[in-house]
Design an enzyme around this catalytic site. Structure first.
Site, mmCIF file in Angstrom:
data_model
loop_
_atom_site.group_PDB
_atom_site.id
_atom_site.type_symbol
_atom_site.label_atom_id
_atom_site.label_comp_id
_atom_site.label_asym_id
_atom_site.label_seq_id
_atom_site.Cartn_x
_atom_site.Cartn_y
_atom_site.Cartn_z
ATOM 1 N N HIS A 76 0.849 -1.200 0.000
ATOM 2 C CA HIS A 76 0.000 0.000 0.000
ATOM 3 C C HIS A 76 0.879 1.242 0.000
ATOM 4 O O HIS A 76 1.733 1.406 0.865
ATOM 5 C CB HIS A 76 -0.873 -0.023 1.269
ATOM 6 C CG HIS A 76 -1.914 1.040 1.294
ATOM 7 N ND1 HIS A 76 -1.784 2.179 2.033
ATOM 8 C CD2 HIS A 76 -3.112 1.125 0.676
ATOM 9 C CE1 HIS A 76 -2.869 2.927 1.875
ATOM 10 N NE2 HIS A 76 -3.696 2.319 1.056
ATOM 11 N N TYR A 202 -9.667 8.865 3.022
ATOM 12 C CA TYR A 202 -10.125 9.651 4.159
ATOM 13 C C TYR A 202 -11.039 10.731 3.593
ATOM 14 O O TYR A 202 -10.607 11.517 2.735
ATOM 15 C CB TYR A 202 -8.953 10.321 4.877
ATOM 16 C CG TYR A 202 -7.955 9.359 5.487
ATOM 17 C CD1 TYR A 202 -8.326 8.489 6.512
ATOM 18 C CD2 TYR A 202 -6.624 9.329 5.062
ATOM 19 C CE1 TYR A 202 -7.410 7.617 7.085
ATOM 20 C CE2 TYR A 202 -5.699 8.461 5.634
ATOM 21 C CZ TYR A 202 -6.099 7.609 6.640
ATOM 22 O OH TYR A 202 -5.188 6.752 7.205
ATOM 23 N N PRO A 293 -7.453 4.654 16.419
ATOM 24 C CA PRO A 293 -7.051 3.903 15.223
ATOM 25 C C PRO A 293 -6.652 4.815 14.058
ATOM 26 O O PRO A 293 -6.153 4.327 13.047
ATOM 27 C CB PRO A 293 -8.303 3.098 14.853
ATOM 28 C CG PRO A 293 -9.190 3.150 16.034
ATOM 29 C CD PRO A 293 -8.850 4.398 16.792
ATOM 30 N N LYS A 297 -1.601 3.060 14.008
ATOM 31 C CA LYS A 297 -0.329 2.949 14.734
ATOM 32 C C LYS A 297 -0.328 1.921 15.862
ATOM 33 O O LYS A 297 0.736 1.452 16.275
ATOM 34 C CB LYS A 297 0.043 4.319 15.333
ATOM 35 C CG LYS A 297 0.330 5.382 14.284
ATOM 36 C CD LYS A 297 1.578 5.041 13.520
ATOM 37 C CE LYS A 297 1.904 6.020 12.430
ATOM 38 N NZ LYS A 297 2.987 5.566 11.564
ATOM 39 N N TYR A 388 3.625 8.759 8.796
ATOM 40 C CA TYR A 388 2.674 7.711 8.411
ATOM 41 C C TYR A 388 3.405 6.369 8.249
ATOM 42 O O TYR A 388 2.963 5.323 8.731
ATOM 43 C CB TYR A 388 2.011 8.113 7.090
ATOM 44 C CG TYR A 388 0.669 7.481 6.804
ATOM 45 C CD1 TYR A 388 -0.066 6.843 7.786
ATOM 46 C CD2 TYR A 388 0.108 7.563 5.536
ATOM 47 C CE1 TYR A 388 -1.311 6.282 7.508
ATOM 48 C CE2 TYR A 388 -1.132 7.012 5.240
ATOM 49 C CZ TYR A 388 -1.829 6.366 6.239
ATOM 50 O OH TYR A 388 -3.049 5.821 5.966
HETATM 51 C C1 FAD Z 1 -11.364 -1.500 15.695
HETATM 52 C C2 FAD Z 1 -9.896 -1.313 15.858
HETATM 53 C C3 FAD Z 1 -9.137 -0.965 14.768
HETATM 54 C C4 FAD Z 1 -7.768 -0.811 14.905
HETATM 55 N N1 FAD Z 1 -7.044 -0.465 13.806
HETATM 56 C C5 FAD Z 1 -5.705 -0.402 13.914
HETATM 57 C C6 FAD Z 1 -4.888 -0.154 12.768
HETATM 58 O O1 FAD Z 1 -5.380 0.036 11.650
HETATM 59 N N2 FAD Z 1 -3.535 -0.169 12.911
HETATM 60 C C7 FAD Z 1 -2.942 -0.398 14.129
HETATM 61 O O2 FAD Z 1 -1.694 -0.445 14.194
HETATM 62 N N3 FAD Z 1 -3.676 -0.584 15.251
HETATM 63 C C8 FAD Z 1 -5.043 -0.611 15.179
HETATM 64 N N4 FAD Z 1 -5.794 -0.869 16.297
HETATM 65 C C9 FAD Z 1 -5.132 -1.024 17.581
HETATM 66 C C10 FAD Z 1 -4.514 -2.396 17.757
HETATM 67 O O3 FAD Z 1 -5.461 -3.385 17.483
HETATM 68 C C11 FAD Z 1 -3.988 -2.524 19.191
HETATM 69 O O4 FAD Z 1 -3.178 -1.423 19.466
HETATM 70 C C12 FAD Z 1 -3.217 -3.832 19.379
HETATM 71 O O5 FAD Z 1 -4.092 -4.932 19.433
HETATM 72 C C13 FAD Z 1 -2.408 -3.794 20.675
HETATM 73 O O6 FAD Z 1 -1.759 -5.023 20.851
HETATM 74 P P1 FAD Z 1 -1.431 -5.526 22.322
HETATM 75 O O7 FAD Z 1 -0.722 -6.829 22.141
HETATM 76 O O8 FAD Z 1 -0.797 -4.469 23.096
HETATM 77 O O9 FAD Z 1 -2.859 -5.734 23.016
HETATM 78 P P2 FAD Z 1 -4.055 -6.693 22.663
HETATM 79 O O10 FAD Z 1 -4.124 -6.982 21.222
HETATM 80 O O11 FAD Z 1 -5.247 -6.085 23.318
HETATM 81 O O12 FAD Z 1 -3.669 -8.053 23.403
HETATM 82 C C14 FAD Z 1 -3.723 -8.164 24.830
HETATM 83 C C15 FAD Z 1 -4.004 -9.612 25.178
HETATM 84 O O13 FAD Z 1 -3.961 -9.763 26.603
HETATM 85 C C16 FAD Z 1 -5.012 -10.611 27.002
HETATM 86 N N5 FAD Z 1 -5.311 -10.330 28.420
HETATM 87 C C17 FAD Z 1 -5.938 -9.245 28.925
HETATM 88 N N6 FAD Z 1 -6.010 -9.340 30.278
HETATM 89 C C18 FAD Z 1 -5.411 -10.503 30.603
HETATM 90 C C19 FAD Z 1 -5.150 -11.153 31.848
HETATM 91 N N7 FAD Z 1 -5.522 -10.606 33.023
HETATM 92 N N8 FAD Z 1 -4.526 -12.358 31.843
HETATM 93 C C20 FAD Z 1 -4.125 -12.920 30.656
HETATM 94 N N9 FAD Z 1 -4.336 -12.345 29.461
HETATM 95 C C21 FAD Z 1 -4.960 -11.144 29.429
HETATM 96 C C22 FAD Z 1 -6.155 -10.250 26.057
HETATM 97 O O14 FAD Z 1 -7.127 -11.276 25.981
HETATM 98 C C23 FAD Z 1 -5.393 -10.047 24.745
HETATM 99 O O15 FAD Z 1 -5.313 -11.231 23.987
HETATM 100 C C24 FAD Z 1 -7.163 -1.006 16.183
HETATM 101 C C25 FAD Z 1 -7.943 -1.357 17.298
HETATM 102 C C26 FAD Z 1 -9.297 -1.495 17.145
HETATM 103 C C27 FAD Z 1 -10.122 -1.871 18.348
#
Ligand code: FAD
Length: 418
Positions: A76, A202, A293, A297, A388
């Site tokens: 992209h 956008y 979102p 990032k 970006y």
């Molecule tokens: C609709 C949407 C669209 C998005 N679009 C984008 C995008 O286009 N680009 C981008 O970069 N980001 C995007 N994001 C953000 C991105 O999805 C998150 O920033 C990312 O998932 C963060 O990863 P993480 O591993 O920190 O947390 P998470 O993916 O939230 O993983 C955390 C994990 O910890 C587990 N957990 C929680 N509590 C406990 C506990 N007490 N014990 C054991 N396990 C636990 C959860 O079940 C989960 O599996 C978007 C988010 C949403 C909601």
């Protein structure tokens, strides 16, 4: 599972941050245990992000997990801005050394990371919730799990998202949360519909912002700016498609429509927690910072946190000075704030402020100026493209644990911001 075990690093959460860290530690031969609240099926089904920065792509390649991403993902290069009667295409990749993004859904990244970890002999303890973090964070902390088991670890990696157990363990007064909330929400949806263009769009009209984002050949993500008090129930599918047609529409352009397969109301909230290290507990990804979102990032920052923690822990293994561990916060914070600034600026560029917002007319003029500069100023556009695309990967290849040699050398820290 034995009731009490010990490990070098206990990783809480099997999202992108936790699974990336687990893979990197495994490659260095560092023992780790990963505990995840949800079932394997639910973890693999969670569709969220989809735009991979170049550094994320490079890291997946360097650890040998990039094959499916290249085969099934899409390169992209640019995005289109539509507002009023105007539209223009920002070829951000060309503006910044031909560096592209790769579109590859988050659930596929997670699947590849999980497969890589398991192929290396790792195991995630699914359906096991970390209930509490106990012991001295400066000494040998331990986590207590929902099945009654206890894991004592040299280090804890809190990669459990914004509502996890690791944030709850932070001592009062030991950190600052910097937060802000926008005055509108996003209705975000996935539709079983082919993309209507080969790029991100956008758009902004009087009714507000709309986004068209690529996911796969058959699925498209859309975002709609909606008033703060709205709920999903206020937005039946008919109304959604009407609004998307109105906000995104252009003469001669057709919006591909299809069944809505998921619909969520997102609060447009941002938070950065500083520091990100508390003795032997480190916060990663959404546990440490949440970002709207806008700009794609969140997942990329989560993975960059994991890469940095891997480097810091490897450095600490050869130099046990506690100051080495502070490098985690020092190195991550400037990048996190840069991403927040970008996400914030993109929101302000493309949203509609209600007429009763005191300075709505002024904000609108500033928006138009930003869009004009993006279209006409090479320096402005290059800065946009740099933000970006995201920064370069800061992850030196580790020496193979079985062949000995030096562990990864520390990467010099950039000047801290603020
Ligand atoms: C609709 C949407 C669209 C998005 N679009 C984008 C995008 O286009 N680009 C981008 O970069 N980001 C995007 N994001 C953000 C991105 O999805 C998150 O920033 C990312 O998932 C963060 O990863 P993480 O591993 O920190 O947390 P998470 O993916 O939230 O993983 C955390 C994990 O910890 C587990 N957990 C929680 N509590 C406990 C506990 N007490 N014990 C054991 N396990 C636990 C959860 O079940 C989960 O599996 C978007 C988010 C949403 C909601």
């Amino acid at each position: 599972m034995p009731r009490e075990t010990t490990t070098s690093v206990a990783v809480i959460g099997a999202g992108p941050a936790g699974l990336m860290l687990a893979n990197l530690l495994q490659r260095r031969g560092t023992p780790c245990q990963v505990v995840e609240r949800l079932s394997r099926e639910r973890v693999l089904a969670r569709a969220r992000a989809g735009m991979l920065e170049h550094r994320t792509v490079e890291l997946l390649d360097r650890i040998g997990l990039g094959e499916r991403m290249h085969a099934e993902g899409a390169v992209h290069n640019g995005c289109e801005f539509r507002y009023g009667e105007t539209s223009f295409f920002a070829d951000y990749s060309a503006m910044y050394d031909d560096t592209p993004h790769v579109i590859y859904p988050q659930q596929e990244v997670v699947a590849d990371l999980l497969a890589g970890f398991e192929a290396g002999g790792g195991r995630v303890r699914f359906e096991t919730t970390v209930m509490s973090v106990e012991g001295h964070l400066d000494g040998t902390p331990r986590i207590v799990c929902s099945d009654g088991s206890v894991i004592t670890a040299e280090f804890l990696a809190g990669a459990d998202g914004q509502y996890g157990a690791s944030r709850a363990a932070l001592p009062d007064g030991s950190y600052s949360d910097h937060e802000m909330q926008h005055e509108f929400r996003w209705l975000t949806l996935l539709a079983q519909a082919a993309p209507s263009a080969d790029w991100t769009i956008y758009a902004q009209q009087d009714g507000g912002f709309a986004g068209h984002l690529l996911r796969t050949d058959e699925v498209t993500r859309f975002h709609l700016q909606v008033p703060f008090g709205d709920t999903v129930e206020d937005w039946p599918d008919e109304r959604i498609w009407h609004e998307l047609r109105t906000r995104l529409g252009r003469p001669g352009w057709t919006l591909n429509e299809g069944p809505v397969i998921s619909k969520n109301m997102l609060e447009m909230r941002s938070r950065v927690t500083e520091p990100m290290r508390f003795g032997r507990l480190f916060l990663l990804g959404d546990a440490a910072h949440i970002i709207t979102p806008s700009g794609g990032k969140g997942m990329n920052l989560a993975i960059a946190d994991a890469a940095e923690l891997d480097v810091v822990l490897a450095h600490h293994a050869t130099d046990p000075d506690e100051g080495v561990l502070d490098g985690f916060t020092l190195n991550r914070v400037p990048d996190i704030w840069k991403a927040q600034e970008f996400s914030h600026a993109l929101i302000h560029m493309m949203h509609t402020y209600p007429g009763d917002t005191p300075d709505a007319a002024f904000r609108q003029k500033v928006q138009r100026s930003r869009l004009w500069q993006l279209q006409h100023s090479r320096a402005y556009a290059r800065n946009f493209a740099e933000s970006y695309i995201g920064p370069s990967l800061r992850w030196p290849e580790p020496a193979h644990p079985l062949t000995g040699g030096d562990r990864a050398a520390p990467v010099p820290a950039p000047e801290p911001v603020g």
